[in-house]
Design an enzyme around this catalytic site. Sequence first.
Site, mmCIF file in Angstrom:
data_model
loop_
_atom_site.group_PDB
_atom_site.id
_atom_site.type_symbol
_atom_site.label_atom_id
_atom_site.label_comp_id
_atom_site.label_asym_id
_atom_site.label_seq_id
_atom_site.Cartn_x
_atom_site.Cartn_y
_atom_site.Cartn_z
ATOM 1 N N THR A 181 -12.148 5.700 10.339
ATOM 2 C CA THR A 181 -13.213 5.513 9.378
ATOM 3 C C THR A 181 -12.528 5.431 8.031
ATOM 4 O OG1 THR A 181 -14.715 6.901 10.677
ATOM 5 C CG2 THR A 181 -15.230 6.707 8.349
ATOM 6 N N ASP A 229 -21.561 9.971 12.120
ATOM 7 C CA ASP A 229 -21.848 10.617 10.837
ATOM 8 C C ASP A 229 -21.769 9.650 9.653
ATOM 9 O OD1 ASP A 229 -19.093 10.354 11.263
ATOM 10 O OD2 ASP A 229 -18.599 12.121 10.069
HETATM 11 N N1 GLY Z 1 -16.613 9.527 11.797
HETATM 12 C C1 GLY Z 1 -16.861 8.316 12.419
HETATM 13 C C2 GLY Z 1 -17.687 8.413 13.611
HETATM 14 O O1 GLY Z 1 -17.705 9.437 14.279
HETATM 15 O O2 GLY Z 1 -18.354 7.455 13.949
#
Ligand code: GLY
Length: 352
Positions: free
Chosen positions: A200, A231
């Site tokens: 991410t 998230d």
């Molecule tokens: N933090 C990225 C996801 O879990 O989609």
Amino acid sequence: MSDLLTRRDFVGAATGMAAGAVLGAAPARRTAAPAILVRPAGRNVVVASSNGLRAVERAGRLLAQGVDPLEAGIDGVKIQELDPEDTSVGYGGLPNEEGVVQLDASCMHGPTKRAGAVAALEGIKTPSEVAKYVLWYTNHILLVGEGAKRFALSYGFKEENLLTDKAREIWLRWRANRGAADDWLDVPEDANLVVRPTGTINCNLVNAKGEISSVTTTSGLAWKIPGRVGDSALVGAGQYTDNDVGAAGSTGRGESNIKVCGAFLTVESMRRGIKPTDACLETLKRVITMTEPRLLDEQGRPRFGLTFYAVNKIGEYGSASLFSGDRYAVWEEDRAALRDCAYLYQRRRRGS
Ligand code: GLY
């Protein structure tokens, strides 16, 4: 006036607010969230995940030219979204279990207190920019799936195939190796690929005037169940900004972050006067207390990774990761650099 209110001032202010509630003080005063930090940054600071070195450089230079922090942040993270070599974000991101790339992104603009997000968006290379359009042009905050795509197309975003040959090959190898009992023949020489990569980019910015913004964008957990939202698309989890206090965001296992509303929790810790790095560590400790036993090893350590990044209104910044060895990207004093994250646990070496 001092740069920071003292804890006594703060408690006094809070007590005054409570008394005001009894005495019928102005509603705005009663409902305002308390803020400890009162001095603007006086300098431009950008903090991002380690894949955001180019992003912080780009965003930092834009802040120096007076560009708005949200615009600068999105211009920065778009470098990764458009890069086919980054398999964690945008174009070239690893797909879901059916080989379809579904993207999540969210952003907040501190000065206007606005937020925008998209989830499970297919066919558009830059979900952070679509999230920004949701923020500026709608009465909503989160659009998902087909609706999010139609919204993007209406603004002239182009629909494209996001699955690069590189990502397809990694997906095909995962599919071949995922289970002994399925009908796909294994590809043993690439057994290392049978992991669940996640990646991410999160970027948090404050300019010299103390204007704050944040953005997070991802292709999510590789091989996820179609429709899974992590998230990154969720305001308060993947990123959060309060223009009185600061901004925070995360990378890593989204499900573990969602349960503690980690970006919001980190900003709330900073509101209480906790420094950014310590605020990130506090949030990670909360993550551990909220983790199901199946995701902890025999020593109670998590079987997943998670990192938080934060900046406050006066330009202090920091990051903390569950395990040692992780780094994050920073722009300050006109240059970009990678720094070591604080951490909760020493990373085990392979085989130890
Ligand atoms: N933090 C990225 C996801 O879990 O989609």
